[in-house]
Design an enzyme around this catalytic site. Structure first.
Site, mmCIF file in Angstrom:
data_model
loop_
_atom_site.group_PDB
_atom_site.id
_atom_site.type_symbol
_atom_site.label_atom_id
_atom_site.label_comp_id
_atom_site.label_asym_id
_atom_site.label_seq_id
_atom_site.Cartn_x
_atom_site.Cartn_y
_atom_site.Cartn_z
ATOM 1 N N ASN A 210 -12.417 -6.861 -4.728
ATOM 2 C CA ASN A 210 -12.021 -7.119 -6.111
ATOM 3 C C ASN A 210 -13.042 -6.531 -7.082
ATOM 4 O OD1 ASN A 210 -9.839 -8.655 -5.181
ATOM 5 N ND2 ASN A 210 -11.100 -10.497 -5.048
ATOM 6 N N GLU A 259 -7.622 -4.964 -7.151
ATOM 7 C CA GLU A 259 -7.778 -5.506 -5.803
ATOM 8 C C GLU A 259 -7.422 -4.398 -4.813
ATOM 9 O OE1 GLU A 259 -6.638 -10.043 -5.714
ATOM 10 O OE2 GLU A 259 -5.060 -8.913 -6.722
#
Length: 312
Positions: A210, A259
């Protein structure tokens, strides 16, 4: 490459350079053409090759609450400029004092007395000084008076018109990373540290790296085929994957992040610096009725990304 941030305290070894002035956001093909000219003139004058930029970006300084627009962070820009052979990056602090300098004082105090430049390169639309009152003609006159050379360069055209950071942002907003890469001369990359997430991906069988997108222009939300470079740590290297750029509507999130699922990879990269290149836009961001439907779509996304990257 040396980074110099204060024009009032410059080591003698960091002076006498040939330098281009600009924001160099994205370091696109137009910027690269300017750098080639810097290299040519620097070789003729036996001088260091330099670039002058400003942090924060003047646009952010004057409108701090405006939407984020930058294509790259200052650290990513520095990395790209170093790869292109820049010796000296004058990353000047853009503050109240600098913003109030008129063109004459900017040329004298910053370019001549401070950085002691031999030669300066700018685009033909260059403006500088308080209220942008100085232009190329002004700079050439001041260069003659103060003793530095000035070269102005025509703006380069691409198939979508003038090469510019604005044009590249528009293409990214439309989900056209390949067209943006055509103007950049490289894939558009999002670079930064891997941060801790809620580990939903790990539970779903798709652990992701992330990244925050703070202060950066947000490309079109959705899923992308990507190339990943892990820049440091034990897993340093190049990989392929799929990234979801969005606000995760299924889980009630509203702050965009990136992500990235790295194919055939297992390892802890929390805190590592990574660079994610957007190669192809696969689909828009969606909301699903069930976790099962989400996982089925993720399976399909990864297969599509692998097919795309096998031919890229």
């Amino acid at each position: 490459m040396r980074i110099i941030r204060d024009y009032e305290y410059v080591d003698k070894s960091d002076t006498n350079a040939v330098a281009a002035i600009g924001n160099f956001d994205g370091v696109h093909l137009g910027h690269q053409a300017v750098l080639k000219k810097v290299h040519t003139i620097a070789k003729e004058l036996n001088a260091p090759r330099g670039v002058i930029t400003f942090e924060p970006h003047p646009r952010s300084y004057f409108a701090p609450d405006a939407p984020s627009f930058r294509l790259m962070s200052s650290s990513a820009k520095a990395t790209r400029l170093e790869k292109l052979g820049v010796d000296k990056l004058y990353e000047l602090n853009f503050n109240a004092t600098l913003s109030k300098l008129n063109p004459e004082d900017f040329a004298r105090n910053v370019l001549h007395n401070g950085l002691k430049l031999q030669h300066i390169l700018v685009g033909e639309d260059f403006c500088f000084g308080k209220d942008r009152k100085g232009n190329v003609k002004t700079l050439k006159r001041l260069g003659t008076d103060l003793g530095f050379g000035v070269t102005s360069l025509e703006l380069i055209k691409g198939e979508h018109g003038e090469l510019s950071s604005t044009s590249i942002r528009n293409l990214l907003s439309q989900g056209k990373p390949k067209e943006a890469a055509g103007q950049l001369g490289h894939w558009h990359r999002i670079e930064g540290p891997v941060i801790g997430g809620e580990q939903r991906g790990r539970v779903l069988g798709y652990p992701t790296a992330n990244m925050e997108l703070r202060d950066l222009h947000i490309p079109k939300l959705g899923v992308y085929a990507v190339l990943i470079d892990i820049l440091d740590g034990p897993h340093k290297g190049s990989y392929k994957g799929a990234s979801s750029l969005g606000v995760r509507p299924m889980f009630g999130q509203n702050s965009p992040n990136l992500e990235t699922y790295i194919f055939d990879f297992s390892g802890d990269i929390y805190g590592a610096q990574i660079s994610v290149a957007l190669v192809e836009y696969l689909r828009p961001e969606l909301s699903f009725d069930s976790v099962e439907a989400l996982v089925e779509q993720m399976d399909s996304d990864c297969e599509n990304a692998k097919k795309t990257l096998s031919t890229s």
